[in-house]
Design a protein around this motif. Structure first.
Motif, PDB file in Angstrom:
ATOM      1  N   ASP A 635      47.704  44.298  32.872  1.00  0.00           N
ATOM      2  CA  ASP A 635      48.357  43.486  32.843  1.00  0.00           C
ATOM      3  C   ASP A 635      50.471  43.813  33.260  1.00  0.00           C
ATOM      4  O   ASP A 635      50.325  42.331  33.741  1.00  0.00           O
ATOM      5  CB  ASP A 635      48.796  43.119  31.397  1.00  0.00           C
ATOM      6  CG  ASP A 635      47.087  42.012  31.527  1.00  0.00           C
ATOM      7  OD1 ASP A 635      46.385  42.228  32.734  1.00  0.00           O
ATOM      8  OD2 ASP A 635      47.038  41.778  30.423  1.00  0.00           O
ATOM      9  N   ARG A 638      49.824  43.134  37.350  1.00  0.00           N
ATOM     10  CA  ARG A 638      49.979  41.866  38.067  1.00  0.00           C
ATOM     11  C   ARG A 638      51.015  41.423  37.672  1.00  0.00           C
ATOM     12  O   ARG A 638      51.479  40.771  38.520  1.00  0.00           O
ATOM     13  CB  ARG A 638      48.628  41.993  36.877  1.00  0.00           C
ATOM     14  CG  ARG A 638      48.607  40.103  37.025  1.00  0.00           C
ATOM     15  CD  ARG A 638      47.514  38.914  36.092  1.00  0.00           C
ATOM     16  NE  ARG A 638      48.274  38.872  35.374  1.00  0.00           N
ATOM     17  CZ  ARG A 638      47.679  39.191  33.758  1.00  0.00           C
ATOM     18  NH1 ARG A 638      46.281  38.540  33.863  1.00  0.00           N
ATOM     19  NH2 ARG A 638      48.777  38.780  32.623  1.00  0.00           N
ATOM     20  N   ASP A 663      45.086  43.025  43.549  1.00  0.00           N
ATOM     21  CA  ASP A 663      44.060  41.823  42.634  1.00  0.00           C
ATOM     22  C   ASP A 663      42.853  43.288  42.831  1.00  0.00           C
ATOM     23  O   ASP A 663      42.015  42.222  41.416  1.00  0.00           O
ATOM     24  CB  ASP A 663      44.535  41.064  43.415  1.00  0.00           C
ATOM     25  CG  ASP A 663      45.678  40.083  43.005  1.00  0.00           C
ATOM     26  OD1 ASP A 663      46.657  41.289  41.609  1.00  0.00           O
ATOM     27  OD2 ASP A 663      46.862  39.268  42.842  1.00  0.00           O
ATOM     28  N   TYR A 670      42.942  42.210  34.029  1.00  0.00           N
ATOM     29  CA  TYR A 670      43.434  41.219  33.992  1.00  0.00           C
ATOM     30  C   TYR A 670      42.748  41.041  32.082  1.00  0.00           C
ATOM     31  O   TYR A 670      41.485  40.181  32.453  1.00  0.00           O
ATOM     32  CB  TYR A 670      43.606  41.025  34.239  1.00  0.00           C
ATOM     33  CG  TYR A 670      44.491  41.159  35.906  1.00  0.00           C
ATOM     34  CD1 TYR A 670      44.903  42.380  36.062  1.00  0.00           C
ATOM     35  CD2 TYR A 670      44.663  39.875  37.037  1.00  0.00           C
ATOM     36  CE1 TYR A 670      45.955  42.991  37.102  1.00  0.00           C
ATOM     37  CE2 TYR A 670      44.782  40.775  38.342  1.00  0.00           C
ATOM     38  CZ  TYR A 670      45.310  42.077  38.425  1.00  0.00           C
ATOM     39  OH  TYR A 670      45.730  42.590  39.430  1.00  0.00           O
ATOM     40  N   GLN A 673      44.201  35.132  32.614  1.00  0.00           N
ATOM     41  CA  GLN A 673      45.331  35.137  33.841  1.00  0.00           C
ATOM     42  C   GLN A 673      46.027  34.843  33.344  1.00  0.00           C
ATOM     43  O   GLN A 673      46.641  34.088  32.363  1.00  0.00           O
ATOM     44  CB  GLN A 673      45.161  33.857  34.701  1.00  0.00           C
ATOM     45  CG  GLN A 673      43.006  34.041  35.578  1.00  0.00           C
ATOM     46  CD  GLN A 673      43.250  35.087  36.283  1.00  0.00           C
ATOM     47  OE1 GLN A 673      44.537  34.966  37.168  1.00  0.00           O
ATOM     48  NE2 GLN A 673      42.303  35.986  36.808  1.00  0.00           N
TER      49      GLN A 673
END
Length: 742
Positions: A635, A638, A663, A670, A673
Motif C-alpha cells: 500500500d 501504491r 500495479d 494491495y 483500492q
C-alpha cells in the motif's frame, strides 16, 4: 505464481531431486491437485501443535474428498483409483499421529524452496555438491543389497546346520543300536560292515562340522566388513547431513534405509548366534578327537557378541535434534523453562524390544542445568507412522540451578551464547542373554534465558555445524576456526530459503561477500573469522553483520513475505550498484533494497530527470517494522507521494526494475483500492474518512536524495481542503524535517 508452479518449471535435474522426496508418505498427486491450499496452510506450526495438526489433517481429507467428487464427475478412472488409495493411506497412516504428516509436508515445502533457490544459482554450492542425494541413495542401496545377501547366506547356513543335526541323529541312532547288541552279535560280518558305515558317517560329520563352521565364519566376516567399512560410514554421513539440514541445508533422508540395514545385520548375527548354540548342543551329544567345534566356536561366539555390541551402540541415534516448538526453524537453541522436543530411534527394529527399552535424558555433567519434566520414557513402535522403534520427549524443560551463594548463575541477559551444552540419553538393552548399555547425545545446544539472545545463539549453531562434523566438541568456541566464505554464503542463502521461502542469487550473495570482506576480485578462497561474522561491528555501524542480516530475515518474515517469495525485492544491492542499474532506465523506475544503516529496514530508490536532463536518484527513508505494522508495504508503494516545488503531490513510482508496471507487480498485494477523494461533509457521523498517505518533499535546489516525512494520517479530502485554504509555506512547515539518506 505458486511455489508448485515454479517447481514445475525447473530443469529436469532439479525435478529429479523433487521426485526423490515425494512417496507414499505424501504422494505427489496430492501436492499437485491441492497446491494452492497446501501452500496456504502453516504446516510448520502444526508439526509441533497436535490440535492444529489434527484440524489440518481433517481439512486435508476434506480437500481430497472434494477432489474425488470432482474427478468422479469427469469419469477419470485412473485418478479416481489413485485418490481413493491415497485417502485410505492418509487415514490409516496419520490418524493416530497427525503431527507426522505436518512434519512431512513442512519438510517437502522447505525442500522445494531450497531446490528453487539452488536452481537460481549459476553453480551449485560446495556443501550442496558434497551432499548429492543421488550419490547417497546409490550407496545406501548398495549397502542394503549387501545386507540382504548376508541375511540370505545366514538362512542357507541354517539349512546346513539342520542337515548336520539330522545326520548326527542318524549316526547316534545307529551307533546306539550297535551298542545294544550282545557281544556275540557284534562279531558278525554284518555288524562289522555297519561299523565301517558308522566310520564313514563320522568322517562325513567331521567334514560337515568343518563346512558349517567355515560358512558361519564367512557370514561373520561379511558382517564385520560391511558394518565397519560401509554401514558405519553411511551412518556418519547421515549424521553430517543431519547437521547441515539443521542449519537450513538439504533435507536429510535415508534413515529408514539405514534402519533396514542395521536390522538385517542384527537378525543375521542373532541367527548365527543360535546356530553356534545349536553346535554346542550337538557337541554335548557327540565329540571326538580333532572335533572342530570346541576349537573354533568360543572365538566365533566372542566375535558375534562383539559385533552385536557395536551394532547396537551405533544404532542408538537422535532422529530429531532438540527444538523448541515455538521456534521450529531454530533447532538446538533452548530457552530456560521453555519446553522442547527431541526424538530418538533405535535402528535395530525387533518386535521383542517394543516397550522394553526405557530411555533416560540428562543434560551436561557440570550440574549447572537440570532437565524438568518427563525425562524417562519407553521406546515403542506405535507412535511413529513408519513403525520405527523410537521415543519422543515432548515436555522437557532446561532449568538453570542456583549457585551455592543462592543466586542464579549466569541466567539473564549475560548468559553466554557461545557456551555449548549437550543433551545425553542412556538406556539398556537386554535380549537373548545379552545386556548392552547404550548412550548417545544430541548435537551441541545453546542455552538462552531471553529471546533477545536467540539471534546470536543461532549464529553459534550455524558456525558450529558449518565448521565441524564432530558431534560433541563442547569447547569449540574456545578457539573457533575460520569458515570458507563460499560455504558460509551458501548457508546464508539457506537461511533465506528455509526461513522466508526464497534463497539468495549470486548477485545478492556477492553484495553480502563485499559487506563481509570488502572489495575483492574473488571470494572463493577467503576464510572468514567467527569474530568478523558475529562479534565485530560493521565499519561505522553499531551492530554486527549477523545482527543486521537477522533483522532483515525478521522483517521479511513478518511484513513483506509474499513480495520476497515472488522475487520483487532485489534486497541486497549497494547504493552504488543501484545507481548503475537505474541510470539508463525510464523515469519512475524503482527498486527495493534493504537498508545498510538501519536494522530491519527496507527502502526504495527511483530515478528521474531534471529539467536540463540530468539523471537524479531519490531514496526514501527506510521503513522499519514499526511503520510497516501501521501500513502494508504494498500500500505504501501504491499511495506514496512526493511534493515537488510546485506543491503538487504525485506518485513517482512507475516501474519496478527493470520495466514491470508497478500495479502489475504489486496489484494483488494491495489491501484495498485507494479511496476516492471526498469532501469533508461526506464523512460518517461527522468524521472525515482518513487514510495513511506516505509523503516526501523534494527540493529542486539540491541534487542529493532526500528522505520522506513520517506517514501523515491525512485523508485525501483533508489534504485537498488544506491546499485550498493554506499557503504552500504553511503546508511545508507541517511536513516533518528530512532524515538522513540511507
Amino acid at each position: 505464481m505458486s511455489q508448485w508452479s515454479q517447481v514445475q518449471q525447473l530443469e529436469i535435474k532439479f525435478l529429479e531431486q523433487v521426485d526423490q522426496f515425494y512417496d507414499d508418505n505424501f504422494p505427489m498427486e496430492i501436492r499437485h491437485l491441492l497446491a494452492q491450499w497446501i501452500e496456504s496452510q502453516d504446516w510448520e506450526a502444526a508439526s509441533n501443535n497436535e490440535p492444529m495438526a489434527t484440524i489440518l489433517l481433517q481439512n486435508l481429507l476434506i480437500q481430497v474428498e472434494e477432489q474425488l467428487d470432482r474427478v468422479s464427475q469427469e469419469k477419470n478412472l485412473l485418478l479416481i483409483h489413485n485418490l481413493k488409495r491415497i485417502r485410505k493411506l492418509l487415514q490409516g497412516k496419520y490418524h493416530g499421529n497427525p503431527m507426522h504428516i505436518a512434519v512431512i509436508i513442512s519438510n517437502c515445502l522447505r525442500e522445494e524452496r531450497r531446490i528453487l533457490a539452488a536452481a537460481s544459482m549459476p553453480v551449485q554450492g560446495p556443501l550442496e555438491k558434497s551432499l548429492q542425494n543421488s550419490v547417497v541413495s546409490e550407496r545406501q542401496r548398495n549397502v542394503e543389497h549387501k545386507a540382504s545377501a548376508i541375511k540370505n547366506s545366514a538362512q542357507m547356513t541354517e539349512q546346513d546346520v539342520k542337515y548336520l543335526e539330522d545326520l548326527q541323529e542318524e549316526f547316534d541312532f545307529r551307533y546306539k543300536t550297535i551298542q545294544s547288541l550282545e557281544q556275540n552279535d557284534k562279531n558278525s560280518a554284518l555288524i562289522k560292515q555297519e561299523m565301517l558305515t558308522l566310520q564313514d558317517m563320522l568322517n562325513t560329520l567331521d567334514y560337515k562340522r568343518k563346512e558349517v563352521l567355515s560358512k558361519i565364519v564367512q557370514v561373520i566376516d561379511e558382517i564385520d566388513v560391511l558394518m565397519n567399512n560401509m554401514l558405519i560410514e553411511e551412518l556418519l554421513d547421515w549424521k553430517r547431513r543431519q547437521q547441515i539440514a539443521s542449519i537450513g541445508g538439504p533435507l536429510h533422508g535415508g534413515l529408514d534405509q539405514l534402519q533396514n540395514c542395521f536390522t538385517l545385520l542384527a537378525e543375521s548375527l542373532f541367527q548365527v548366534r543360535r546356530q553356534l548354540e545349536k553346535l554346542e548342543e550337538l557337541l554335548t551329544k557327540l565329540t571326538y578327537d580333532g572335533d572342530p567345534i570346541p576349537l573354533q566356536r568360543p572365538q566365533m561366539l566372542e566375535r558375534v557378541n562383539f559385533l552385536l555390541y557395536n551394532l547396537f551402540r551405533n544404532s542408538f541415534v537422535v532422529e530429531k535434534q532438540p527444538c523448541m516448538p515455538t521456534h521450529p526453524q531454530r533447532p538446538m537453541v533452548l530457552k530456560t523453562l521453555i519446553q522442547f522436543t527431541v526424538k530418538l530411534r533405535l535402528l535395530i527394529k525387533l518386535p521383542e524390544l517394543n516397550y522394553q527399552i526405557r530411555v533416560k535424558a540428562t543434560i551436561d555433567n557440570n550440574r549447572r542445568f537440570v532437565l524438568c519434566g518427563t525425562h524417562v520414557k519407553a521406546m515403542n513402535m506405535d507412535e511413529s507412522a513408519n513403525g520405527s522403534l523410537s521415543v519422543e520427549f515432548r515436555h522437557l524443560q532446561p532449568k538453570e540451578m542456583k549457585s551455592s551463594a543462592g543466586s542464579k548463575g549466569n541466567e539473564g541477559p549475560h548468559m553466554v551464547t557461545e557456551e555449548l551444552h549437550s543433551i545425553s540419553f542412556e538406556t539398556q538393552v537386554c535380549l537373548y542373554g545379552l545386556t548392552i548399555d547404550l548412550e548417545t547425545s544430541s548435537l551441541p545446544v545453546v542455552m538462552i534465558s531471553n529471546v533477545s539472545q536467540l539471534p546470536n545463539a543461532w549464529a553459534s549453531i550455524i558456525w558450529y555445524n558449518l565448521s565441524t562434523n564432530d558431534p560433541q566438541n563442547l569447547s569449540f568456541f574456545n578457539n573457533p576456526p575460520a569458515a570458507t566464505l563460499s560455504q558460509l554464503l551458501e548457508v546464508l542463502s539457506w537461511q533465506f530459503s528455509s526461513y522466508v521461502g526464497r534463497g539468495l542469487n549470486s548477485e545478492q550473495l556477492s553484495m553480502l561477500a563485499e559487506k563481509l570482506m570488502g572489495q575483492q576480485t574473488s571470494y572463493s578462497d577467503y576464510q572468514l573469522s567467527w569474530g568478523k561474522f558475529c562479534k565485530e561491528h560493521l565499519p561505522g555501524k553499531s551492530f554486527t553483520f549477523w545482527v543486521w542480516l537477522e533483522a532483515i530475515l525478521d522483517l521479511i518474515k513478518k511484513h513483506i513475505l509474499p513480495l520476497w517469495i515472488d522475487g520483487y525485492i532485489m534486497g541486497f544491492v549497494s547504493k552504488e550498484k543501484e545507481r548503475i542499474l537505474l541510470k539508463d532506465k525510464m523515469p519512475g523506475t524503482f527498486l527495493l533494497r534493504f537498508s545498510e544503516s538501519n536494522l530491519g529496514g527496507i527502502t526504495f530508490t527511483w530515478v528521474d530527470h531534471s529539467e536540463n536532463g540530468e539523471v537524479r536518484f531519490h531514496s526514501v527513508e527506510p521503513y522499519n517494522k514499526g511503520r510497516l505494522t501501521a501500513l502494508p508495504f504494498a500500500d505504501i508503494l501504491r499511495d506514496y507521494k512526493v511534493i515537488m516545488a510546485d506543491n503538487v503531490p504525485e506518485n513517482p513510482l512507475k516501474y519496478l526494475y527493470p520495466d514491470i508496471p508497478k500495479d502489475k507487480a504489486f496489484g494483488r498485494y494491495y489491501s484495498c483500492q485507494p479511496n476516492e477523494v471526498s469532501r469533508p461533509t461526506e464523512g460518517v457521523k461527522g468524521y472525515v474518512p482518513s487514510v495513511f498517505i506516505p509523503i516526501s518533499k523534494i527540493l529542486n535546489d539540491s541534487t542529493d536524495p532526500h528522505s520522506p516525512s513520517d506517514l501523515l494520517p491525512m485523508s485525501p479530502s483533508v489534504y485537498a481542503v488544506l491546499r485550498e485554504h493554506l499557503s504552500p509555506t504553511v503546508i511545508e512547515t507541517a511536513l516533518s524535517p528530512p532524515y538522513s539518506a540511507d
